[in-house]
Each structure stands twice: as structure tokens, then as C-alpha cells.
Design a protein around this motif. Structure first.
Motif, mmCIF file in Angstrom:
data_model
loop_
_atom_site.group_PDB
_atom_site.id
_atom_site.type_symbol
_atom_site.label_atom_id
_atom_site.label_comp_id
_atom_site.label_asym_id
_atom_site.label_seq_id
_atom_site.Cartn_x
_atom_site.Cartn_y
_atom_site.Cartn_z
ATOM 1 N N ASP A 47 -8.425 3.726 -2.646
ATOM 2 C CA ASP A 47 -9.052 2.681 -1.841
ATOM 3 C C ASP A 47 -9.440 3.144 -0.445
ATOM 4 O OD1 ASP A 47 -8.485 0.396 -3.755
ATOM 5 O OD2 ASP A 47 -6.457 1.143 -3.399
ATOM 6 N N GLN A 58 -3.708 -4.666 -5.526
ATOM 7 C CA GLN A 58 -2.616 -4.010 -4.810
ATOM 8 C C GLN A 58 -1.615 -3.438 -5.798
ATOM 9 O OE1 GLN A 58 -1.375 -7.322 -2.317
ATOM 10 N NE2 GLN A 58 -2.276 -6.346 -0.523
ATOM 11 N N ARG A 74 -2.698 -0.993 -2.613
ATOM 12 C CA ARG A 74 -3.802 -0.120 -2.269
ATOM 13 C C ARG A 74 -3.270 1.304 -2.091
ATOM 14 N NH1 ARG A 74 -8.397 -2.405 -0.315
ATOM 15 N NH2 ARG A 74 -8.657 -1.000 1.474
ATOM 16 N N ALA A 87 0.824 -1.209 0.000
ATOM 17 C CA ALA A 87 0.000 0.000 0.000
ATOM 18 C C ALA A 87 0.856 1.256 0.000
ATOM 19 C CB ALA A 87 -0.909 0.005 1.224
#
Length: 227
Positions: free
Chosen positions: A78, A48, A50, A3
Motif C-alpha cells: 500500500d 487492513q 496496510r 499497519a
């Protein structure tokens, strides 16, 4: 990479770049937004990495609690997290920026609108706005079984390792318990201390809760699209 957390404090480029000055030309608001688009385009249809937008909330941008997540949703991000600004009392911008009890009614309204908006974003747990407001109301408080020093560690640019980023906690850490990633092993530098009750809850703590997990997960797939 699982992320990316991206700092963006307003939908107003001028406000964002005034309080978060770009280090180089083109690295300001427009550069951040364009890079988010580039990252999400490169991700294609993979889940991914994110991408979440984090907004630092001050007296001057309370509307960002609702306006920035709408932008995040439009971009296809997200997650969204609003964080309270944290400045020491002697900081020259403290009085101008730091939230006070007079801001609480507006904070409650903005958070209420955000959590009722049903945006296709993951938001912090439903009790997060209460934690946010509590940190504005009280300078300290009690946290039971805090994850700091067990599931969470905080590393400063100088290599010092702390249970959490709380300035209050750091100040009360005795010299013999202070650690640094220099000339040591990861096992020693990040040795779990075990969850414990902590009476030093403050504004710095609030910013850590969303890192430890979300409980409101909304499918970010646009309506009509295949999952």
C-alpha cells in the motif's frame, strides 16, 4: 493491527542482506518478500492491515528510491517511504554511507521519477523530498509547531521516552524532563508537552514525517478489479 512497516533496502537481495544482515537463516531479503506475500494473501480483500515498505537510502543505493517502490507495487503493498540513513560522524561507516551535498542532484532526479511514476502506492506528502534534501544539506534547521512530544513519542529499548528520536533533541533534554516507562503510568510517561518550535531539525526528523500522515493517497486496487 492497522499497519505493518517493513524494512527492505534494495531489489538486490545481496545488497540488502549485506547492510541489513538477517538474524537467522531465511530471514533475509527472500524471507521478507515471501512474508509480505503471505501477509497480503491472508488479508484477502480487506483494506487492513496496510503494508508499507521503508527503504534506508545511503550513498550506495540511491536507485532504491525508484526500484523498490516498483517492487512494492508488484507485491501489492500500500505504501512506500524512502528514508535517509542517520549515522553519527564518528561511526565507522559514516563516510561510506551517509549522504552529502554531492548526492543531491541524483536524489532530486530519483524522487522526481518516483512522484511522476503514478504507481498504485501511497507516498509521503509532496514536500517530503524537499525535507529529505534539506536534511542532507543542513545539519540542523527550524521546525515550527513540531508534533514531537504531542502527537508523537519515541521509546527506546531501555524504556526511555522522548519527544522524538532526534539524537540532537535527546542530547539537549535536561535530566528532570527525562522519562521512562518503568514504574510509571502511561499518563505520566506520555504526557503531552504541547507543540513547540524546534531548532533541531535533522535527518532523524525526516524519518518521522511519513508516520504522521500521507496526503497523496492512490487507490491500490488493480485496474479492472472491483473496488
Amino acid at each position: 493491527m492497522d499497519a505493518f512497516s517493513v524494512s527492505l533496502d534494495s531489489t538486490d537481495a545481496e545488497y540488502n542482506d549485506r547492510w541489513r544482515p538477517p538474524r537467522k537463516p531465511g530471514f533475509g531479503w527472500e524471507g521478507v518478500v515471501n512474508d509480505i506475500r503471505t501477509l497480503l494473501t491472508a488479508r484477502v480483500d480487506r483494506p487492513q492491515p496496510r503494508v508499507g515498505i521503508y527503504s534506508m537510502i545511503t550513498k550506495l543505493n540511491l536507485d532504491a528510491i525508484t526500484t523498490v517502490p516498483h517492487l512494492a507495487a508488484e507485491l501489492g503493498c500500500d505504501c512506500f517511504v524512502a528514508q535517509p540513513v542517520s549515522l553519527p560522524a564518528d561511526h565507522n561507516l559514516h563516510d561510506e554511507l551517509v549522504l552529502t551535498e554531492t548526492d543531491i542532484p541524483r536524489l532530486r532526479r530519483e524522487f522526481g521519477q518516483l512522484y511522476a511514476s503514478d504507481l498504485p502506492l501511497t507516498l509521503p506528502a509532496v514536500d517530503y523530498p524537499g525535507q529529505f534534501v534539506s536534511a542532507v544539506q543542513e545539519s540542523t534547521g527550524l521546525v515550527r509547531d513540531c508534533f514531537g512530544g504531542n502527537d508523537l513519542f519515541f521509546v527506546e529499548p531501555d524504556g526511555s521516552v522522548w519527544d522524538c528520536p532526534s539524537a540532537l533533541r535527546i542530547a539537549q533534554t535536561p535530566a528532570q524532563r527525562r522519562r521512562n516507562i518503568r514504574e510509571t503510568t502511561a499518563a505520566d510517561a506520555f504526557r503531552p508537552a504541547g507543540c513547540a518550535d524546534c531548532a533541531l531539525f535533522g535527518v532523524d526528523c525526516v524519518n518521522m514525517w511519513p508516520l504522521m500522515g500521507f496526503d497523496r493517497v492512490v487507490d491500490p486496487t488493480p485496474a479492472g478489479s472491483a473496488s
